[in-house]
Design a protein around this motif. Structure first.
Motif, PDB file in Angstrom:
ATOM      1  N   LYS A 152       3.700  13.580  -4.403  1.00 27.30           N
ATOM      2  CA  LYS A 152       2.288  13.586  -4.039  1.00 27.30           C
ATOM      3  C   LYS A 152       2.173  13.353  -2.529  1.00 27.30           C
ATOM      4  O   LYS A 152       2.769  12.423  -1.990  1.00 27.30           O
ATOM      5  CB  LYS A 152       1.544  12.496  -4.796  1.00 27.30           C
ATOM      6  N   PHE A 153       1.395  14.217  -1.871  1.00 29.35           N
ATOM      7  CA  PHE A 153       1.205  14.149  -0.426  1.00 29.35           C
ATOM      8  C   PHE A 153      -0.247  13.763  -0.153  1.00 29.35           C
ATOM      9  O   PHE A 153      -1.168  14.490  -0.508  1.00 29.35           O
ATOM     10  CB  PHE A 153       1.541  15.504   0.200  1.00 29.35           C
ATOM     11  N   LYS A 154      -0.469  12.580   0.459  1.00 26.79           N
ATOM     12  CA  LYS A 154      -1.824  12.081   0.664  1.00 26.79           C
ATOM     13  C   LYS A 154      -2.007  11.599   2.101  1.00 26.79           C
ATOM     14  O   LYS A 154      -1.067  11.116   2.736  1.00 26.79           O
ATOM     15  CB  LYS A 154      -2.129  10.918  -0.293  1.00 26.79           C
ATOM     16  N   GLY A 155      -3.247  11.723   2.587  1.00 25.57           N
ATOM     17  CA  GLY A 155      -3.582  11.171   3.890  1.00 25.57           C
ATOM     18  C   GLY A 155      -3.705   9.666   3.812  1.00 25.57           C
ATOM     19  O   GLY A 155      -4.189   9.131   2.808  1.00 25.57           O
ATOM     20  N   SER A 156      -3.274   8.958   4.860  1.00 23.95           N
ATOM     21  CA  SER A 156      -3.311   7.494   4.849  1.00 23.95           C
ATOM     22  C   SER A 156      -3.607   6.970   6.242  1.00 23.95           C
ATOM     23  O   SER A 156      -2.734   6.986   7.120  1.00 23.95           O
ATOM     24  CB  SER A 156      -1.976   6.929   4.348  1.00 23.95           C
ATOM     25  N   PRO A 157      -4.843   6.486   6.497  1.00 21.13           N
ATOM     26  CA  PRO A 157      -5.168   5.938   7.814  1.00 21.13           C
ATOM     27  C   PRO A 157      -4.352   4.693   8.145  1.00 21.13           C
ATOM     28  O   PRO A 157      -4.108   4.391   9.309  1.00 21.13           O
ATOM     29  CB  PRO A 157      -6.661   5.630   7.720  1.00 21.13           C
ATOM     30  N   LYS A 158      -3.900   3.969   7.106  1.00 16.73           N
ATOM     31  CA  LYS A 158      -3.079   2.784   7.353  1.00 16.73           C
ATOM     32  C   LYS A 158      -1.702   3.182   7.870  1.00 16.73           C
ATOM     33  O   LYS A 158      -1.158   2.553   8.785  1.00 16.73           O
ATOM     34  CB  LYS A 158      -2.947   1.967   6.067  1.00 16.73           C
ATOM     35  N   ALA A 159      -1.136   4.252   7.280  1.00 15.45           N
ATOM     36  CA  ALA A 159       0.171   4.740   7.752  1.00 15.45           C
ATOM     37  C   ALA A 159       0.082   5.239   9.183  1.00 15.45           C
ATOM     38  O   ALA A 159       1.075   5.206   9.924  1.00 15.45           O
ATOM     39  CB  ALA A 159       0.674   5.850   6.835  1.00 15.45           C
ATOM     40  N   ALA A 160      -1.113   5.705   9.591  1.00 19.95           N
ATOM     41  CA  ALA A 160      -1.300   6.197  10.958  1.00 19.95           C
ATOM     42  C   ALA A 160      -1.094   5.087  11.992  1.00 19.95           C
ATOM     43  O   ALA A 160      -0.868   5.362  13.176  1.00 19.95           O
ATOM     44  CB  ALA A 160      -2.695   6.798  11.112  1.00 19.95           C
ATOM     45  N   LYS A 161      -1.145   3.820  11.561  1.00 23.62           N
ATOM     46  CA  LYS A 161      -0.940   2.700  12.479  1.00 23.62           C
ATOM     47  C   LYS A 161       0.540   2.472  12.787  1.00 23.62           C
ATOM     48  O   LYS A 161       0.868   1.750  13.730  1.00 23.62           O
ATOM     49  CB  LYS A 161      -1.540   1.423  11.881  1.00 23.62           C
ATOM     50  N   GLY A 162       1.428   3.067  11.983  1.00 24.37           N
ATOM     51  CA  GLY A 162       2.857   2.957  12.265  1.00 24.37           C
ATOM     52  C   GLY A 162       3.597   2.044  11.318  1.00 24.37           C
ATOM     53  O   GLY A 162       2.997   1.319  10.512  1.00 24.37           O
ATOM     54  N   PRO A 163       4.934   2.065  11.375  1.00 27.39           N
ATOM     55  CA  PRO A 163       5.757   1.282  10.448  1.00 27.39           C
ATOM     56  C   PRO A 163       5.598  -0.219  10.573  1.00 27.39           C
ATOM     57  O   PRO A 163       5.777  -0.940   9.594  1.00 27.39           O
ATOM     58  CB  PRO A 163       7.188   1.727  10.804  1.00 27.39           C
ATOM     59  N   ASP A 164       5.275  -0.728  11.763  1.00 28.19           N
ATOM     60  CA  ASP A 164       5.095  -2.171  11.919  1.00 28.19           C
ATOM     61  C   ASP A 164       3.842  -2.654  11.197  1.00 28.19           C
ATOM     62  O   ASP A 164       3.826  -3.750  10.627  1.00 28.19           O
ATOM     63  CB  ASP A 164       5.017  -2.536  13.400  1.00 28.19           C
ATOM     64  N   ALA A 165       2.787  -1.847  11.220  1.00 30.73           N
ATOM     65  CA  ALA A 165       1.534  -2.229  10.583  1.00 30.73           C
ATOM     66  C   ALA A 165       1.507  -1.905   9.087  1.00 30.73           C
ATOM     67  O   ALA A 165       0.765  -2.529   8.332  1.00 30.73           O
ATOM     68  CB  ALA A 165       0.361  -1.520  11.281  1.00 30.73           C
ATOM     69  N   ASP A 166       2.320  -0.952   8.665  1.00 34.03           N
ATOM     70  CA  ASP A 166       2.321  -0.530   7.261  1.00 34.03           C
ATOM     71  C   ASP A 166       3.760  -0.330   6.770  1.00 34.03           C
ATOM     72  O   ASP A 166       4.188   0.782   6.486  1.00 34.03           O
ATOM     73  CB  ASP A 166       1.525   0.779   7.119  1.00 34.03           C
ATOM     74  N   PRO A 167       4.534  -1.424   6.666  1.00 30.09           N
ATOM     75  CA  PRO A 167       5.948  -1.296   6.313  1.00 30.09           C
ATOM     76  C   PRO A 167       6.164  -0.990   4.833  1.00 30.09           C
ATOM     77  O   PRO A 167       5.272  -1.158   4.005  1.00 30.09           O
ATOM     78  CB  PRO A 167       6.511  -2.673   6.673  1.00 30.09           C
ATOM     79  N   ILE A 168       7.378  -0.542   4.525  1.00 28.56           N
ATOM     80  CA  ILE A 168       7.806  -0.312   3.141  1.00 28.56           C
ATOM     81  C   ILE A 168       9.092  -1.098   2.926  1.00 28.56           C
ATOM     82  O   ILE A 168      10.049  -0.952   3.680  1.00 28.56           O
ATOM     83  CB  ILE A 168       8.068   1.181   2.857  1.00 28.56           C
ATOM     84  N   LYS A 169       9.118  -1.932   1.893  1.00 31.46           N
ATOM     85  CA  LYS A 169      10.309  -2.713   1.587  1.00 31.46           C
ATOM     86  C   LYS A 169      11.074  -2.082   0.435  1.00 31.46           C
ATOM     87  O   LYS A 169      10.487  -1.524  -0.490  1.00 31.46           O
ATOM     88  CB  LYS A 169       9.911  -4.155   1.233  1.00 31.46           C
ATOM     89  N   LEU A 170      12.398  -2.194   0.499  1.00 30.12           N
ATOM     90  CA  LEU A 170      13.224  -1.690  -0.584  1.00 30.12           C
ATOM     91  C   LEU A 170      12.990  -2.517  -1.846  1.00 30.12           C
ATOM     92  O   LEU A 170      12.808  -3.733  -1.763  1.00 30.12           O
ATOM     93  CB  LEU A 170      14.699  -1.750  -0.212  1.00 30.12           C
ATOM     94  N   PRO A 171      13.024  -1.901  -3.024  1.00 31.55           N
ATOM     95  CA  PRO A 171      12.830  -2.656  -4.267  1.00 31.55           C
ATOM     96  C   PRO A 171      14.049  -3.494  -4.619  1.00 31.55           C
ATOM     97  O   PRO A 171      15.188  -3.049  -4.465  1.00 31.55           O
ATOM     98  CB  PRO A 171      12.620  -1.552  -5.310  1.00 31.55           C
ATOM     99  N   GLY A 172      13.853  -4.730  -5.067  1.00 29.72           N
ATOM    100  CA  GLY A 172      14.946  -5.564  -5.541  1.00 29.72           C
ATOM    101  C   GLY A 172      15.907  -5.978  -4.450  1.00 29.72           C
ATOM    102  O   GLY A 172      15.682  -5.789  -3.267  1.00 29.72           O
ATOM    103  N   LYS A 173      17.014  -6.544  -4.881  1.00 24.39           N
ATOM    104  CA  LYS A 173      18.048  -6.984  -3.954  1.00 24.39           C
ATOM    105  C   LYS A 173      19.156  -5.954  -3.877  1.00 24.39           C
ATOM    106  O   LYS A 173      19.536  -5.361  -4.870  1.00 24.39           O
ATOM    107  CB  LYS A 173      18.637  -8.325  -4.409  1.00 24.39           C
ATOM    108  N   THR A 174      19.690  -5.755  -2.675  1.00 19.62           N
ATOM    109  CA  THR A 174      20.802  -4.807  -2.520  1.00 19.62           C
ATOM    110  C   THR A 174      22.069  -5.425  -3.088  1.00 19.62           C
ATOM    111  O   THR A 174      22.245  -6.636  -3.091  1.00 19.62           O
ATOM    112  CB  THR A 174      21.018  -4.452  -1.045  1.00 19.62           C
TER     113      THR A 174
END
Length: 355
Positions: free
Chosen positions: A313-335
């Motif tokens: 799914k491809f969606k517009g996201s004004p929050k993502a437009a702020k960049g990775p520092d403002a809208d980070p993604i964390k890996l699920p679980g422990k490596t």
């Protein structure tokens, strides 16, 4: 002699002797016709029925291997259907040479079988080493200033002409089930330009988007592989950035994989377009598409890409437009991965390898 009674000495000698005998036998009786047929069938099997594989010729390569000359991979088309205006041309990739051989030195150092592949993509070579280990395999990749303008397979696969040079490489550690569990790939692009071309984008209302000649400038691509569970790993976009005259942007997030073709994306990106570039190429209509409108934040456009690949799914996201520092993604679980160390990997070389 007592020294030859030790396994640590005898086993490497056995490996070297085997490689020597194999090299002599290959050079004296090289069944090129049969090997060409076998190689064609195996590559065809790996790619599936969607593509047709042809090989012009096969020759010995460096005594211990073979070289495929004129490898062509072409997408099959339905001859019963009349082509319609605007239909994309079937994908066709041509590789001048693909060489595969045993790597005696790496085999000796790792006390196992190591294989080297050298793929000529037109604009340069991609060198690949695969070393079989006790609990898996190590795959090393090296690109040395590949000229993207001459790299026909890349253009065929992505459907866009690229210009500039691509350099870098890295290594990936696979477990005995073929699941990538550790490693890192670093690539850097210089003076990258994309287009012009008509690109089919199924996720957008427009069937085709006219991609003008676009300057991406310097491109950095760093990916890390991290093991999440015994049956799942993540390919993390550690540092993916574009800093060009026309386009600037970032990509972050990850793709989970089971190593068997089941992949899921959780990725975010943002782009910024130069005003002169937008006006010159009349891109206002494209920027008025819903996904762009919904993802706009000041002079940036943000997007999310999520779900099972290829049905993402491809969606517009004004929050993502702020960049990775403002809208980070964390890996699920422990490596759960073991770090790649000198003990379980071979040191990557950046020296250009010649045939």
């Amino acid at each position: 002699m007592a020294i030859f009674e030790k396994r640590l000495v005898r086993y490497p000698i056995y490996i070297v002797f085997f490689l020597f005998v194999f090299a002599i036998a290959t050079a004296l009786s090289f069944p090129d016709t049969q090997i060409k047929e076998i190689a064609t069938v195996q590559i065809q099997k790996a790619l599936g029925t969607k593509y047709k594989v042809t090989i012009d010729d096969v020759d010995p390569w460096r005594f211990s291997g073979m070289e495929l000359i004129g490898l062509t991979i072409k997408e099959r088309v339905d001859d019963t259907k009349e082509p319609q205006p605007g239909d994309p041309l079937p994908m066709k990739a041509f590789f001048p040479t693909v060489g595969v051989r045993l790597a005696p030195l790496k085999s000796l150092l790792n006390l196992g079988i190591a294989v080297k592949a050298q793929v000529d993509i037109g604009g340069g070579d991609i060198d690949i080493f695969a070393t079989k280990k006790m609990t898996g395999s190590l795959v090393e990749i090296d690109l040395d200033d590949v000229d993207l303008a001459k790299a026909d397979p890349i253009k065929a696969y992505l459907g866009l002409p690229f210009f500039g040079t691509l350099d870098g490489g890295g290594e990936i550690l696979l477990n005995d089930k073929g699941l990538p569990i550790d490693g890192e790939i670093k690539l850097s692009g210089t003076k990258i330009t994309v287009g012009p071309a008509d690109m089919k984008v199924e996720k957008l209302p427009m069937a085709f988007i006219e991609v003008p000649s676009s300057n991406f400038g310097a491109v950095k691509l760093i990916f890390n592989v991290k093991n999440l569970t015994p049956k799942k790993s993540a390919i993390e976009f550690t540092n993916v950035g574009i800093s060009g005259r026309d386009i600037r942007g970032d990509v972050w997030g990850y793709i989970t994989t089971d190593g068997k073709g089941s992949n899921t994306a959780n990725v975010k990106m943002r782009i910024q377009l130069d005003d002169t570039f937008v006006k010159k190429n009349k891109l206002s209509a494209v920027l008025n598409i819903a996904q762009f409108r919904r993802g706009k934040n000041k002079d940036w456009y943000g997007f999310t890409i999520s779900g099972r690949i290829p049905k993402t799914k491809f969606k517009g996201s004004p929050k993502a437009a702020k960049g990775p520092d403002a809208d980070p993604i964390k890996l699920p679980g422990k490596t759960n991965s073991k770090p790649v160390t000198k003990k379980n990997t071979a040191k990557k070389t950046t020296t250009k390898k010649k045939k």
